[in-house]
Structure formats: structure tokens, C-alpha cells
Design a protein around this motif. Structure first.
Motif, PDB file in Angstrom:
ATOM      1  N   ALA A  11      67.254  38.114   7.645  1.00 14.44           N
ATOM      2  CA  ALA A  11      68.495  38.855   7.861  1.00 14.44           C
ATOM      3  C   ALA A  11      69.206  39.117   6.535  1.00 14.44           C
ATOM      4  CB  ALA A  11      69.409  38.082   8.807  1.00 14.44           C
ATOM      5  N   PRO A  13      72.611  39.822   4.318  1.00 12.21           N
ATOM      6  CA  PRO A  13      74.041  39.528   4.453  1.00 12.21           C
ATOM      7  C   PRO A  13      74.736  40.729   5.095  1.00 12.21           C
ATOM      8  CG  PRO A  13      73.271  38.933   2.265  1.00 12.21           C
ATOM      9  CD  PRO A  13      72.145  39.677   2.919  1.00 12.21           C
ATOM     10  N   SER A  14      75.599  40.484   6.041  1.00  9.49           N
ATOM     11  CA  SER A  14      76.199  41.587   6.776  1.00  9.49           C
ATOM     12  C   SER A  14      77.133  42.408   5.906  1.00  9.49           C
ATOM     13  CB  SER A  14      76.965  41.060   7.988  1.00  9.49           C
ATOM     14  OG  SER A  14      78.153  40.406   7.571  1.00  9.49           O
ATOM     15  N   GLN A  15      77.371  43.634   6.346  1.00 13.31           N
ATOM     16  CA  GLN A  15      78.314  44.510   5.659  1.00 13.31           C
ATOM     17  C   GLN A  15      79.673  43.829   5.543  1.00 13.31           C
ATOM     18  OE1 GLN A  15      77.570  48.011   5.006  1.00 13.31           O
ATOM     19  NE2 GLN A  15      79.584  48.602   4.272  1.00 13.31           N
ATOM     20  N   ALA A  16      80.128  43.198   6.633  1.00 11.17           N
ATOM     21  CA  ALA A  16      81.451  42.567   6.635  1.00 11.17           C
ATOM     22  C   ALA A  16      81.530  41.405   5.655  1.00 11.17           C
ATOM     23  CB  ALA A  16      81.792  42.091   8.047  1.00 11.17           C
ATOM     24  N   VAL A  17      80.463  40.611   5.569  1.00  6.27           N
ATOM     25  CA  VAL A  17      80.449  39.471   4.651  1.00  6.27           C
ATOM     26  C   VAL A  17      80.534  39.946   3.207  1.00  6.27           C
ATOM     27  CG1 VAL A  17      78.972  37.652   3.710  1.00  6.27           C
ATOM     28  CG2 VAL A  17      79.269  37.860   6.177  1.00  6.27           C
ATOM     29  N   ARG A  34      72.431  47.701   0.762  1.00  4.74           N
ATOM     30  CA  ARG A  34      71.762  46.835   1.736  1.00  4.74           C
ATOM     31  C   ARG A  34      70.481  47.490   2.248  1.00  4.74           C
ATOM     32  NH1 ARG A  34      73.736  46.148   6.320  1.00  4.74           N
ATOM     33  NH2 ARG A  34      73.051  44.021   6.773  1.00  4.74           N
ATOM     34  N   ARG A  38      66.604  46.189   1.768  1.00  7.29           N
ATOM     35  CA  ARG A  38      65.762  45.985   2.961  1.00  7.29           C
ATOM     36  C   ARG A  38      64.457  46.775   2.833  1.00  7.29           C
ATOM     37  NH1 ARG A  38      68.133  45.135   7.872  1.00  7.29           N
ATOM     38  NH2 ARG A  38      69.876  46.502   7.299  1.00  7.29           N
ATOM     39  N   ASN A  75      62.859  45.869  12.613  1.00  5.20           N
ATOM     40  CA  ASN A  75      63.950  46.392  11.803  1.00  5.20           C
ATOM     41  C   ASN A  75      63.470  46.728  10.399  1.00  5.20           C
ATOM     42  OD1 ASN A  75      66.575  46.433  10.283  1.00  5.20           O
ATOM     43  ND2 ASN A  75      67.360  45.878  12.297  1.00  5.20           N
ATOM     44  N   SER A 106      67.854  49.295  18.243  1.00  5.10           N
ATOM     45  CA  SER A 106      68.601  49.040  17.009  1.00  5.10           C
ATOM     46  C   SER A 106      67.753  49.361  15.784  1.00  5.10           C
ATOM     47  CB  SER A 106      69.055  47.577  16.953  1.00  5.10           C
ATOM     48  OG  SER A 106      69.981  47.299  17.988  1.00  5.10           O
ATOM     49  N   SER A 143      77.249  53.636  16.391  1.00  6.47           N
ATOM     50  CA  SER A 143      76.966  52.926  15.137  1.00  6.47           C
ATOM     51  C   SER A 143      75.875  53.588  14.307  1.00  6.47           C
ATOM     52  CB  SER A 143      76.565  51.479  15.427  1.00  6.47           C
ATOM     53  OG  SER A 143      75.325  51.427  16.118  1.00  6.47           O
ATOM     54  N   MET A 180      81.184  49.368  12.500  1.00  6.74           N
ATOM     55  CA  MET A 180      79.739  49.274  12.265  1.00  6.74           C
ATOM     56  C   MET A 180      79.074  50.571  11.815  1.00  6.74           C
ATOM     57  SD  MET A 180      78.761  46.798  15.504  1.00  6.74           S
ATOM     58  CE  MET A 180      77.062  46.647  14.969  1.00  6.74           C
TER      59      MET A 180
END
Length: 204
Positions: A11, A13-17, A34, A38, A75, A106, A143, A180
């Protein structure tokens, strides 16, 4: 090593983090960075990912942690638009298991390809009479960095299942769009902000 731990290690790191740990960051640039990382990782591990994805389906369907790992690999595989990964995601999107189906959708959702549209339409046609499941469909549509445009949001909000007086429906489109979909919400021309402001004024 457990499959769910493997999936966690894959995974990003999320956009929000990332945004919360930075000052004056550019959300669109964060999203692009990101995705770039990926794609580089997916390209380097492509053969391993495809080998695992093409193993027996029964292994994935009956185990929650295995499903988590499969969705993570899909993904990555679809991020480099690998044809095998895209075909597998299309097939999996029709799976009876909701976590597998939604995971495949997704994985396809970042792509502006017919495969993504066909899978989304098939999911809609199957679940359009289930109001709760349709909230997942609305959220995915809102999203999508490629397809979740202002014009498409307006189409979603005109859908027969959408109810502007239902907080969950409202959140599944506008809440998800703001939280998102950084490429569309933070569009340089300000159209995302204008659209959201108009919707909130109308709601008020």
C-alpha cells in the motif's frame, strides 16, 4: 508471511497522510507522484504480480486476507495498463464476492478505457435496485481521476437512485469527490471548488 500483511506492505501512503505531513503541498502533484511511484514499482515486479494473479481463483475467493492481496496486486497491475491485469480485473468485477468485485472496480477506476466503463456498467446493471450497493458505485464514479468530471457528477446526481435529501447518497458523490478525487476537485481552473460551493449553497 500472511497475505494481508503483504497487501499492507504494497500500500502507498495515502493522499491524506502525505498532505497532512506537508506544508503548502499541491494535492494534484501529490497524486501524480504517488501514481508515478506505484507504476515504477509495478513495472519492476510485473512478472511476479502476473504469476500470482493468474493462479487458481479458489485461493482468493475463500480467504479475506488473500482477497486483500489480490486486490492490491490488481491495483498495481492495472496501473501500468497491463492487458492481462485489465482482463482479470474485468472478470473479477463480476464476482459474487463484493470485496473482490469492488477491488477490481477500484483497480480499473483510474483508467480512461472501455474496460473500466464496461465493468462499471455491468456492476450498475446488476445492483441498480439495491440502494446501499449503489452508494459504492456512486463513490467509485465520483472518485475517478479521469472520469469523475463535473459534467459526470451532474449526471450522477440526476440518477434515479440518487437522493439529495439522503446524507449517504450526498456523501457518496460530493463527499467522495472532495476527499478522494484531487485531480478534479483541485482543478487549476477552480471548477471543482465552484461546483462544490454551488452544491453546498443549494443544500443550505
Amino acid at each position: 508471511m500472511r497475505d494481508d500483511f503483504k497487501a499492507l506492505m504494497m500500500a502507498m501512503p495515502s493522499q491524506a497522510v502525505i498532505e497532512s505531513s506537508s506544508q503548502n503541498c499541491n494535492p494534484v502533484a501529490v497524486f501524480a507522484a504517488r501514481e508515478g511511484i506505484r507504476q515504477k514499482l509495478a513495472q519492476q515486479t510485473k512478472s511476479l504480480i502476473l504469476s500470482a494473479l493468474t493462479s487458481a481463483e479458489e485461493k482468493w475467493a475463500g480467504n479475506a486476507s488473500a482477497r486483500h492481496l489480490r486486490n492490491a496486486m490488481l491495483n498495481w497491475g492495472t496501473s501500468i495498463q497491463d492487458e492481462t491485469a485489465i482482463d482479470l480485473a474485468q472478470q473479477q468485477a463480476r464476482h459474487e464476492n463484493m470485496s473482490l468485485s469492488q477491488g477490481a472496480l477500484s483497480a480499473l477506476n483510474r483508467l480512461a478505457l472501455p474496460a473500466r466503463d464496461e465493468a462499471m456498467q455491468a456492476f450498475h446493471d446488476k445492483w441498480h435496485n439495491d440502494s446501499l450497493v449503489m452508494e459504492k458505485w456512486f463513490a467509485l464514479q465520483a472518485s475517478s481521476p479521469k472520469m469523475g468530471t463535473i459534467a459526470h457528477l451532474e449526471t450522477l446526481m440526476a440518477h434515479p437512485v440518487f437522493d439529495p435529501n439522503n446524507p449517504n447518497k450526498f456523501r457518496s458523490v460530493l463527499g467522495v469527490f472532495a476527499a478522494m478525487n484531487p485531480t478534479q476537485f483541485h482543478a487549476e481552473d477552480g471548477s471543482g471548488y465552484d461546483f462544490m460551493a454551488k452544491q453546498l449553497i443549494a443544500l443550505d
